[in-house]
Scaffold this motif. Structure first.
Motif, PDB file in Angstrom:
ATOM      1  N   LEU A  77      -7.600  -0.405   2.655  1.00 14.14           N
ATOM      2  CA  LEU A  77      -7.248   0.985   2.940  1.00 14.14           C
ATOM      3  C   LEU A  77      -7.793   1.423   4.295  1.00 14.14           C
ATOM      4  O   LEU A  77      -7.122   2.150   5.036  1.00 14.14           O
ATOM      5  N   GLN A  96     -14.105   8.864   2.106  1.00 11.83           N
ATOM      6  CA  GLN A  96     -12.858   8.500   1.428  1.00 11.83           C
ATOM      7  C   GLN A  96     -13.022   8.568  -0.086  1.00 11.83           C
ATOM      8  O   GLN A  96     -14.107   8.369  -0.628  1.00 11.83           O
ATOM      9  N   ARG A 134      -0.859   8.758   1.076  1.00 10.17           N
ATOM     10  CA  ARG A 134      -1.859   8.956   2.115  1.00 10.17           C
ATOM     11  C   ARG A 134      -2.183  10.439   2.301  1.00 10.17           C
ATOM     12  O   ARG A 134      -1.304  11.231   2.586  1.00 10.17           O
ATOM     13  N   HIS A 172      -5.574  -0.017   6.859  1.00  4.51           N
ATOM     14  CA  HIS A 172      -4.332   0.763   6.940  1.00  4.51           C
ATOM     15  C   HIS A 172      -4.537   1.986   7.833  1.00  4.51           C
ATOM     16  O   HIS A 172      -3.706   2.284   8.705  1.00  4.51           O
ATOM     17  N   ILE A 223      -4.886   8.605  -1.824  1.00  3.76           N
ATOM     18  CA  ILE A 223      -6.048   8.114  -1.095  1.00  3.76           C
ATOM     19  C   ILE A 223      -6.397   9.138  -0.019  1.00  3.76           C
ATOM     20  O   ILE A 223      -5.662   9.336   0.940  1.00  3.76           O
ATOM     21  N   ALA A 233      -9.684   5.388  -3.907  1.00  8.06           N
ATOM     22  CA  ALA A 233      -9.541   3.935  -4.061  1.00  8.06           C
ATOM     23  C   ALA A 233      -9.999   3.473  -5.432  1.00  8.06           C
ATOM     24  O   ALA A 233      -9.453   2.507  -5.990  1.00  8.06           O
ATOM     25  N   THR A 292       0.228   3.859  -3.019  1.00  5.93           N
ATOM     26  CA  THR A 292      -0.688   4.939  -2.654  1.00  5.93           C
ATOM     27  C   THR A 292       0.048   6.052  -1.922  1.00  5.93           C
ATOM     28  O   THR A 292       1.100   5.839  -1.328  1.00  5.93           O
ATOM     29  N   LEU A 294       0.823  -1.208   0.000  1.00  2.00           N
ATOM     30  CA  LEU A 294       0.000   0.000   0.000  1.00  2.00           C
ATOM     31  C   LEU A 294       0.861   1.263   0.000  1.00  2.00           C
ATOM     32  O   LEU A 294       0.548   2.243  -0.692  1.00  2.00           O
TER      33      LEU A 294
END
Length: 257
Positions: free
Chosen positions: A59, A160, A31, A62, A182, A163, A29, A25
């Motif tokens: 996600l 969110q 954050r 995470h 993300i 994704a 990605t 991740l």
């Protein structure tokens, strides 16, 4: 971005998965997380999010893991048909949901007990990836509200976005390059205090559950509006009225993904 050390034992399943999934991740990605300090440090609560991709649970995990909590999911029973996967999911404390069967009641009871044990139960109130043509949150189902009203626990909403760029809705092949941003915005707990203890007569309890569900979806939608920088439609998509049209739209998206 607040990061907390995990306080609870993570067990063998998370000990196995974290060293594999988290680096993947981080590599794919970026954050953009805000409001993580609003996630309870301890105690049971329900985390509710909008649903735009099959990668959403990873996600959300995470987000929670980096804030010191482990997720417990209400997972589709179909995921438990594979014995190896079922062994892992149960080891990670995930709760199978058999839709439209008496076992669904057992899943609700298991979720309530998990919250009462002080765990975080993750619920996607829409019940499935959104069928809204523009991926806005749909009309919600009542599971999260019923768990919250039964336990009195906090309901923490998250909006969110991003994704769907990593794995498009209902697609099978992810787009790993370039790294996808993300965005996750954690909101204040949804206030349901006036609905708790509503008497179960003349539809009072059912009305309370529906009001709680509407508040939860309104909170999620407001957060999604902030992370997207756009305004949601005035009326949320309802699969009971527009399911066929949405199926056709998302099949087109899948074919071009």
């Amino acid at each position: 971005m607040t990061v907390r050390k995990l306080q609870q034992p993570r067990g063998w399943a998370f000990s196995f998965a974290v060293p594999i999934v988290k680096p993947l991740l981080l590599a794919t990605t970026r954050r953009d997380w805000h409001g993580g300090e609003k996630l309870p440090v301890s105690g049971g609560f329900v985390l509710v999010l909008n649903h735009v991709s099959h990668v959403d649970p990873l996600l959300a995990a995470h987000l929670l893991y980096d804030h010191g909590r482990l997720p417990r999911y209400l997972a589709k029973s179909g995921l438990f048909r594979n014995r190896l996967l079922a062994f892992f999911l149960r080891g990670a404390g995930q709760i199978p949901v058999h839709r439209a069967s008496s076992s669904a009641v057992g899943a609700y009871d298991a979720a309530v007990e998990a919250v009462r044990r002080g765990e975080c139960v993750v619920v996607y109130p829409e019940g499935t990836i959104t069928r809204d043509p523009d991926l806005w949150p749909m009309r919600g189902k009542t599971g999260a509200a019923r768990i919250a009203l039964a336990t009195g626990c906090p309901v923490v909403p998250v909006g969110q976005w991003g994704a769907q760029e990593l794995l498009a809705p209902y697609a099978k092949v992810p787009h790993l390059v370039p790294r996808k941003r993300i965005s996750m915005l954690v909101g204040d707990p949804v206030d349901l205090s006036d609905l708790a203890g509503r008497p179960d007569q003349r539809g009072g309890r059912a009305a309370a559950v529906q009001q709680a569900t509407d508040r939860i979806m309104a909170a999620i939608t407001g957060l999604v509006e902030q992370v997207r920088g756009e305004q949601a439609p005035p009326e949320r998509f309802d699969m009971r009225r527009g399911g066929a049209q949405a199926d056709e739209h998302h099949q087109d998206r899948k074919d071009t993904a």
